[in-house]
Design an enzyme around this catalytic site. Sequence first.
Site, mmCIF file in Angstrom:
data_model
loop_
_atom_site.group_PDB
_atom_site.id
_atom_site.type_symbol
_atom_site.label_atom_id
_atom_site.label_comp_id
_atom_site.label_asym_id
_atom_site.label_seq_id
_atom_site.Cartn_x
_atom_site.Cartn_y
_atom_site.Cartn_z
ATOM 1 C CG ASP A 83 -2.362 -1.069 0.834
ATOM 2 O OD1 ASP A 83 -1.896 -1.935 -0.056
ATOM 3 O OD2 ASP A 83 -2.935 -0.245 1.408
ATOM 4 C CB CYS A 124 1.588 -6.385 4.128
ATOM 5 S SG CYS A 124 3.468 -5.601 4.597
ATOM 6 C CG ASP A 125 -1.370 -2.241 4.591
ATOM 7 O OD1 ASP A 125 -0.765 -2.652 5.423
ATOM 8 O OD2 ASP A 125 -1.640 -0.962 4.659
ATOM 9 C CE LYS A 126 -5.957 -2.548 1.655
ATOM 10 N NZ LYS A 126 -5.554 -2.277 2.217
ATOM 11 C CB CYS A 199 4.843 -0.190 7.470
ATOM 12 S SG CYS A 199 5.916 -0.056 6.041
ATOM 13 C CD GLU A 495 -4.412 2.353 2.877
ATOM 14 O OE1 GLU A 495 -3.049 2.787 2.498
ATOM 15 O OE2 GLU A 495 -4.410 1.456 3.579
ATOM 16 C CB SER A 521 -2.731 4.957 5.506
ATOM 17 O OG SER A 521 -1.593 4.417 6.407
#
Length: 615
Positions: A83, A124-126, A199, A495, A521
């Site tokens: 992202d 990570c995010d997704k 992150c 985002e 985000s």
Amino acid sequence: MNAIPLRSAVTTQGRNAAGARALWRATGMTDQDFEKPIIAIANSYTQFVPGHVHLKDVGDIVADAIREAGGVPREFNTIAVDDGIAMGHAGMLYSLPSREVISDAVEYMVNGHAADALVCISNCDKITPGMLNAAMRLNIPVVFVSGGPMEAGKAVAVDGVVQAPTDLITAISASASDKVDAQALLEVESAACPTCGSCSGMFTANSMNCLTEALGLSLPGNGSTLATHAKRRDLFTKAGTTIVELCRRYYGEGDASVLPRNIATREAFENAMALDMAMGGSSNTVLHILAAAQEGEIDFDLHSIDQLSREVPCLSKVSPNSDYHMEDVHRGGGIPAILGELYRAGKLNEGVHSVHSATLKEWLLSWDIRSGAATEEAIELFHAAPGGVRTTAPFSTENRWSSLDTDAEGGVIRDVEHAYTADGGLVVLRGNLAEDGAVIKAAGVDPSIWHFEGKALVVESQEEAVRVILDKKVKPGHVVVVRYEGPAGGPGMQEMLHPTAFLKGAGLGKECALITDGRFSGGTSGLSVGHISPEAAHGGLIGLVRDGDPITIDVHERLLQLNISDEEIERRRAEMEASDKPWTPTTRQRKVTKALRAYAAMATSADRGAVREVK
């Protein structure tokens, strides 16, 4: 309880399976293997993403443990979109839809080959949400083990102020400040992301990996053990051992309690969201938890989250809301310590279990470093400290903290008596602008602006929002309205990290608000309201807002209101419906591919998790 036939028996047993067995043999399987559970390992290694760049060989660690415990491992890969790299350009349109691609890919591989169980190597995010959705659909034994958080960056000076430590958000905010010259910016970006891993703050990736612990689908320490630490290797090994044990219990003994839908029950979802409120998790978690509940046919919706947000206090503030990072949360005892504080305050459902513990009480006694009965294994795990060396190699440090942070009054994890706020870190807003709800990360908002009244400045894309901010058209008192960025309207629900970071970098973080039918985000802070439902493309009132309209945001009252008359609203709605292209952006030029159009055609609004509605 009676034994249950292995799913894989349709490919390994009987004369009719001769062709399938021939192909299995070509992958290295033997006659003995045909009697064992076939366990899929869904890896997400890619060189595109720092949170996944180190995962290439970890599947082998899981596979070795599975093989030694009596299973047959078979690994495959999914995609993974970063992202942060996709941010600020057309790439972000693909981020949320990639969640559905990942879910489908895992389902296709597991069901296509009749695998008996699943280990999800996400990060990570997704990717974690995508795999979680698949696990809830499939409802076969599963264990999640993520790649782990990145170490925080070293201290640097930004605009004369020492940022200690730094992270991705420091870099993005610095890029928007006229006071940060090119050399200073280079120093920030060079320091912000020093290692492999997700992150380093309580952004979406780490939030979701923490929530898998609370759901009961991953092992203690999954959300907070650093990617670079040797203790992370142990989690991969234990995941392999654990999944074989779950297979033995389900297929060998008929114990259905080990299945995801019997672990991640409504009560477990409530506990996960209670954790989310307490740790000030990313607002994206609301979207993903709602989606997972729908995939698992769990009765859990935005109203459920709203109720929890009124009852659960915020016990921890982590970057972007403080200088703490995931390595500090780990030193404080990680997720078991936060759950322990909630448990002692009566904020959790006790009748839940996990892939590793029969009861919540047993789970927390063993793993909460504040319980008074934590095991030596738990104490040792949470001493794992960062190495402080730039690297893309996992398990490359064995550093230890000299002491743990058990300060419940002013440490990284507080008790309920010393909570930051009595309400949770995430709040659901309603009003005529959000009849079906909107979400704000209250933990990231200065209490001085919890009540905000301002004038609308309307834009119809994230790109336009960035332009008006960088062109200094946004003034104190503005409410920047970013519409047609919802799941269907974007499509893809971009985002808004760049707009909010640029507002912060321009010194407007406490002077303005930003509201959107898109999302934010996990690194976003400030008065940022997202997930507005219904979205503009579905006829939401946000599509009728005009420049200068007065808007009220009130976190205490949980209100998001457009302050114009009902008559004016109806007049504008009639005008919109009579237009040539109602509920579409008027000036935006955006290339939308067939893949994105397919997602948009089925996407629901954020209040339903932006899942696809398939009839």
